[in-house]
Write an enzyme that holds these catalytic residues in place. Structure first.
Site, PDB file in Angstrom:
ATOM      1  N   CYS A 245     -18.321  -1.151  -3.169  1.00  0.00           N
ATOM      2  CA  CYS A 245     -16.944  -0.633  -3.099  1.00  0.00           C
ATOM      3  C   CYS A 245     -16.357  -0.898  -1.701  1.00  0.00           C
ATOM      4  O   CYS A 245     -16.549  -1.984  -1.153  1.00  0.00           O
ATOM      5  CB  CYS A 245     -17.006   0.858  -3.464  1.00  0.00           C
ATOM      6  SG  CYS A 245     -15.451   1.637  -3.909  1.00  0.00           S
ATOM      7  N   SER A 246     -15.665   0.063  -1.123  1.00  0.00           N
ATOM      8  CA  SER A 246     -15.017  -0.139   0.176  1.00  0.00           C
ATOM      9  C   SER A 246     -16.017  -0.258   1.324  1.00  0.00           C
ATOM     10  O   SER A 246     -15.601  -0.539   2.462  1.00  0.00           O
ATOM     11  CB  SER A 246     -14.022   0.986   0.452  1.00  0.00           C
ATOM     12  OG  SER A 246     -14.598   2.256   0.242  1.00  0.00           O
TER      13      SER A 246
END
Lengths: 208, 208
Positions: free
Chosen positions: B99-100
């Protein structure tokens, strides 16, 4: 809405964290991480989680989630989780388990004569405890929801989110956690894995 | 093999726990939960994890996993995680993000000109940080592995387990965690969710 996420030694973290990620982010949910004592709880591969309350202090919840894990048989033997479940289940709107967490629901009398699912390697154990064992990934029976092994908690929680907050909210959550699974192998079920792998895994998981 | 699982405030627990569940259970793996300080770290929906070591104390690992979470921009701003990553990446066998978490790899210079993936809502952000952004769920480029949003960490970790311990071991792990996904909805990707839902989710996730 009070969400009680049950912690015990040698639980499997993903059993809990899948449903937590889906359910704790919903509107007006207060997540309680509940354990026998306030001490941090070590999961079966080393992750350690801090409880926010204890079984003695939390006597009700709207939604209860019980994970499985390699410590299930020891927790079944000491009876503390099942005793707490027997107390909170009658007033809970939903009581849910993932993987071998189903055995603790069964011990609390919650699965007597009910259809329920569990980890594929523990179906016989769950049947012995009084449940009508299903091979489905998620089983909803009245206010009781059970999921198959470990990762099935994500499917269970999205199903439950749809029932509680509606399909659109559940779909939003699926999009936010980008749950568009692409397993690189096709061995996630005893129906698709090789018989040799199933036998080996059963030995690892049940000692048989 | 030393597995470093990075913790920071307002990370997303499932980003970390998916890969942890797959990787920490492998033979001869020692899992280290590493954070800026020894204090418990609160994830973005309330789960609190206890670190086992700190960035100052752990100066190498064979395999590094960096989760995303709503705290990513703040952690990007303070630079502590990226500074640690820049130090450990050159001697790590594998450096991975979910993800981020990819933005922190990028800040550390690890994704310069490399193909990499991230949460679907953060593709523009990751491109601005120098990566060649892919829409794949898992991207392996040399020793760097990146995953799409949150739940993609499970697919990433199984891919990585196959590379490190072989296909059979990865298949065994998939069977043990019963990863035979059956999402009750089909909205896990911006390609399948409704445009309205994608726009709404983007607003929630990026404030835009």
């Amino acid at each position: 809405m009070d969400l009680a996420l049950v912690l015990y030694p040698d639980m499997t973290a993903l059993d809990l964290v899948g449903p937590y990620e889906v359910l704790a982010a919903q509107p007006d949910v207060t997540a309680h991480f509940v354990a026998a004592t306030p001490d941090p709880v070590r999961c079966d591969s080393g992750l350690t989680i801090v409880p926010t309350t204890t079984f003695d202090a939390l006597d009700r919840a709207d939604l209860v989630v019980v994970p499985g894990g390699s410590g299930w048989a020891r927790v079944l033997a000491d009876g503390v989780v099942a005793a707490w479940l027997a107390g909170v289940h009658p007033t809970a709107t939903w009581t849910a388990s993932v993987c071998s967490g189903s055995t603790l629901l069964a011990q609390a009398g919650i699965l007597d004569g009910r259809p329920a699912t569990t980890h594929w390697a523990l179906r016989d154990e769950l049947a012995k405890l009084g449940a009508v064992v299903s091979t489905e990934r998620v089983v909803v029976d009245g206010s009781v929801v059970t999921a198959a092994g470990v990762s099935a908690g994500i499917d269970m929680a999205l199903t439950l989110a749809g029932r509680i907050w509606g399909d659109e909210r559940a779909e939003l959550t699926q999009l936010v956690i980008e749950y568009d699974p692409r397993p690189p192998y096709d061995s996630g079920s005893p129906d698709t894995a090789s018989p040799e792998l199933v036998a080996f895994a059963r030995g690892v998981l049940t000692g048989s």
